[in-house]
Design an enzyme around this catalytic site. Structure first.
Site, PDB file in Angstrom:
ATOM      1  N   PRO A  90      55.597 -23.790 -27.746  1.00 18.07           N
ATOM      2  CG  PRO A  90      54.055 -22.174 -27.063  1.00 18.07           C
ATOM      3  CD  PRO A  90      54.226 -23.660 -27.214  1.00 18.07           C
ATOM      4  CD  GLU A 117      48.149 -22.036 -19.708  1.00 15.95           C
ATOM      5  OE1 GLU A 117      49.245 -21.604 -19.322  1.00 15.95           O
ATOM      6  OE2 GLU A 117      47.287 -21.309 -20.247  1.00 15.95           O
ATOM      7  NE  ARG A 154      60.486 -22.823 -50.839  1.00 16.59           N
ATOM      8  CZ  ARG A 154      61.775 -22.580 -51.040  1.00 16.59           C
ATOM      9  NH1 ARG A 154      62.664 -23.001 -50.167  1.00 16.59           N
ATOM     10  NH2 ARG A 154      62.180 -21.912 -52.093  1.00 16.59           N
ATOM     11  CG  ASP A 169      65.479 -20.683 -51.063  1.00 15.96           C
ATOM     12  OD1 ASP A 169      65.360 -20.019 -52.103  1.00 15.96           O
ATOM     13  OD2 ASP A 169      64.731 -21.633 -50.767  1.00 15.96           O
TER      14      ASP A 169
END
Length: 249
Positions: A90, A117, A154, A169
């Site tokens: 994160p 954690e 992709r 895209d």
């Protein structure tokens, strides 16, 4: 491309064998393997986590299982390496379209998925970069890894049926994709713009650029900040701003 994943929950990656990625695996364009790093624990209880030194809530992944699993990845790889290693974290850089394009240039990628954690900091000595999906915390890195792998694959040659699909895209060149239509040309009174069925490719290209700029200006103006514009694009954007201001009066 070779993609390895280290995870405590390898069964979560079953969807990766479906759809476009599944076809790439079947064709041999992509070699995809998931390693359960719990298999490499050396303690009698097969624990992969422990309490953090200094106290605090939660448990941390210990380095030993991941280090040994990475050695196994290296031993089983044709190139004798772990390739470019991505840690799902994160606190990492927020993953975006340009990262997917960049990662697609590597011949070998390894993703490490965490749980609990966090990680023992020494695990990061194995890592080339840390990436995150966004400013929130998931229960593990598996979902994030699947999203990044899907977005990356992709861009590999011959994965999409049409080579131009990825290049058109949304987010390519910091623009959202223009509106698209298919048959019928008139559905319940809702008609396809005349220009798209005119056969005039120059006008179609201009319309697509203008509508791509319009969508980006209205929905994600932040993408336009600092983006270099051609004179034609700048003129189109000025027209859009005038049109939108008139519509809001």
């Amino acid at each position: 491309m070779k993609i390895d994943v280290l995870s405590l929950f390898p069964d979560m990656f079953a969807p990766m064998k479906q759809s476009i990625i599944g076809k790439a695996i079947d064709k041999g364009t992509l070699d995809f393997d998931v390693t359960d790093f719990r298999d490499y624990t050396t303690n009698k209880h097969n624990n992969v986590d422990d309490y953090p030194f200094g106290g605090g809530a939660g448990m941390l992944l210990t380095p030993q299982p991941i280090f040994d699993a990475m050695e196994a990845v290296k031993d089983n790889s044709a190139d004798g390496s772990t390739g470019h290693v991505v840690l799902l974290d994160p606190a990492g850089k927020k993953f975006d379209h340009t990262d997917a394009e960049r990662l697609a240039q590597y011949d070998h990628l390894t993703f490490i998925c965490g749980h609990y954690e966090g990680y023992d900091e020494r695990i990061k000595t194995l890592v080339d970069e840390e990436l995150s999906l966004g400013d929130y915390v998931l229960t593990g890195g598996e979902l994030g890894a699947m999203v990044m792998i899907d977005a990356t694959v992709r861009f590999m040659p011959d994965v999409l049926g049409n080579r131009e699909s990825a290049s058109g895209d949304s987010f390519q060149d910091n623009l959202l994709e223009y509106p698209q239509y298919t048959r019928p040309a008139d559905f319940r009174g809702m008609k396809v713009p005349d220009v798209l069925i005119s056969g005039n490719h120059g006008k179609i290209a201009e319309w697509r650029m203008k509508e791509s700029l319009r969508k980006t200006y209205l929905r994600r103006p932040d993408l336009l900040e600092g983006r270099p514009f051609s004179k034609e694009e700048r003129d189109l954007l000025d027209d859009i701003k005038t049109e939108e201001a008139d519509d809001n009066e």
